[in-house]
Design a protein around this motif. Sequence first.
Motif, mmCIF file in Angstrom:
data_model
loop_
_atom_site.group_PDB
_atom_site.id
_atom_site.type_symbol
_atom_site.label_atom_id
_atom_site.label_comp_id
_atom_site.label_asym_id
_atom_site.label_seq_id
_atom_site.Cartn_x
_atom_site.Cartn_y
_atom_site.Cartn_z
ATOM 1 N N ASN A 1 63.218 4.198 -7.026
ATOM 2 C CA ASN A 1 62.840 2.926 -7.642
ATOM 3 C C ASN A 1 63.033 3.058 -9.145
ATOM 4 O O ASN A 1 62.628 4.055 -9.743
ATOM 5 N N LYS B 1 64.609 2.567 -3.145
ATOM 6 C CA LYS B 1 64.210 3.778 -2.432
ATOM 7 C C LYS B 1 64.607 3.724 -0.966
ATOM 8 O O LYS B 1 64.994 4.723 -0.368
ATOM 9 N N ASN C 1 61.861 -4.209 -12.456
ATOM 10 C CA ASN C 1 61.696 -3.189 -11.433
ATOM 11 C C ASN C 1 62.761 -3.377 -10.355
ATOM 12 O O ASN C 1 62.920 -4.480 -9.823
ATOM 13 N N ASN D 1 56.519 -3.462 -15.133
ATOM 14 C CA ASN D 1 56.425 -2.147 -14.484
ATOM 15 C C ASN D 1 55.067 -1.485 -14.712
ATOM 16 O O ASN D 1 54.976 -0.270 -14.874
ATOM 17 N N GLU E 1 63.865 -1.860 -6.745
ATOM 18 C CA GLU E 1 63.414 -0.993 -5.660
ATOM 19 C C GLU E 1 64.582 -0.646 -4.749
ATOM 20 O O GLU E 1 65.040 -1.462 -3.950
#
Length: 679
Positions: A526, A546, A542, A573, A544
């Motif tokens: 992330n 992952k 942010n 964040n 993401e």
Amino acid sequence: MKSIFLGAIFFCSLFSQAQTPLIRDDFSKNKFGWEQSQTKTFSNGTYLINAGDDGDQSTINFFIDRQKDFVISADLTQQEGQPDAAFGLVWASGKDNLNLFVVTADGDYAVYSGDPVKLKSWSPSKSIKAIGQVNQLKVESRSGTTIFSINGNKVDEQKSFPFYGPAMGFIAFSKMKLQVDNFLFAQDQKIELSGSTIIVKKENIGSAINTPEDELGPIISSDGKTLYFARQNVAENMGGKYDDEDVWVSERQNGNWTKARNIGKEVNTTKADNLLAVSADNNMLMFEEENQLMVRNRTATGWSDFEKLGLTFKNELDHFVASLTADGKAILFSAKLKTNLFYDSRTEDGDLYVVLKQGEKWSAPINLGNTINTAGEETSPFLSADGKTLFFSSNGRPGYGDQDIFVSQRENESWTDWSKPVNLGPGVNSVYFDAYYTVPAAGDYAYFVSYDKGFGKADIFRLKLQDVAKPKPVSVVKGKVFDQKTNLPVSASIHFENLETGKEVGEARSDPKTGAYQIVLPFGLNYGVRATAKGFYSVNENLELKDAAGYSEFTKDLMLVPIEIGETVKLNNVFFAAGLPTLRQESFPELDRLVTILKDNPSIFIQLEGHTDNIGKAGVLQKLSEDRVETVKQYLVSHGIDSKRITGQGFGATKPVSTGTSEADRKLNRRVEFKILKK
């Protein structure tokens, strides 16, 4: 005459299979890449060299394993010329130093290693036949001893012989017609290949880009839509046909490449312009000039003048090849430095190195180690956008001819731990020079240079990669940087960091004219992404990735808030444990940047504002928002900010920015912001 031709060696290449013999050439056709010209021709199943007064030679490049036995032989017939004119075999030779086994039709031979101008010693042999008759010369290495035979008779033997390079072939010292037949090279070799099929078939990229002249050094943009390359010695270069290299460019439109165009005088000069790399954002060009690395940055009107990177190398080769990683944090390059693993002043050994960006400076060169580098030349390194998959060319390991393209995987975060390099196979590699492999972020096609079946000299080819050969998936993030107040584009630096560690893992630039930027991010993490520019505060985003699984492209515009009274900035964040005022570790980089802004601007006073989603009782949510504001305030105070400069207020769920009907909407409503009260 026994004077020696000192002209250029013509390096070509040849084909090999992982069995003995590797080359058995009857010259019925040109299977192994021998030079063809007015003075070198194929005729009736033989190869003819018509040497002028200064002599001539023809060599092909092929790997010889110096640790193993080998045999090289050929049938040579001097058809015309003086009886004391020397001719013979060349092997394991370089540009300036040769290994020679030569004879004269009047009965002398010589075995020599080194600068051929120093060859003085000759010996007689009754095994040598006269002009017009075949002389079979053979060089055989056995257990460290090299044996020399003429027409089946051993005439000499010597212990170890040096290896200067991959060139093998034939030489005529002075004017003669030399006929060559039945060339043999035999050695026990095995080409390291993948257990899976890597490619379908390479294709020439076409006449919109390739010409009868050399097209070299292709660089595909990270989104696969722009191809930069070098074109040599054409009238359209800035210095005309004597200009050794200009940068050219083509765009992918409607499935086809546009007619290539010279990128222009803002970049190109009348001298050789050696473009090494293009940043992932397309806003920086990297060049080499006199062993220094320089960059040109995109401006509102074109390109900047050269800016030095502070990197200078004492490269002993006459060429320099490098690439920039997608994150902008490392430069891989090929060079001959004193720190080469098999350094020898007499050879053209090139090792692969990396330099790492450390703040505004670069590290000392790091040799990639002996899994990658050999006693031969490794060149044209390219690290895919995944940061793990390394493609490079080498003539220092078994292959199909001259330089072959190999692939290796980076085993960990070290730059010296690599998997065993694997040859990309005969669908990519040929008997010719194959190098400059480059892949866009999508990993769908690979682009590279080959002399195999082109429009003339070196051409650019591409091939469609099967899944087994693709680098690990990444995401391309595109967008623009705007002034949040005026909505105008801003020239900014882009930074992306690992939210778990707070470590910056890449950087880019936005286009000064349009604000456009582009970054490439590997999966599995992330990220926090922000733009920075003087006089503005960054609104962090942010990303993401992952759990992402497959190449993707998406758009994320970045906002810069002018540091002005009344402006409100969302701290995207900053994260808390569910239902608690406890900060998660991923929040620290964002808050640390706010600390830096406040320290750099000691007159600024701010108000922190906390907001929650709408799940829960109003009183509980109000208290949670107030507690979270207090937690952020205490973090800032604990890092040196005077508490008098910070006020705070919680609003619970009373000021939503979204409907709150989905988890995605509720996530937007859970936020901490700050408002500039005093400047």
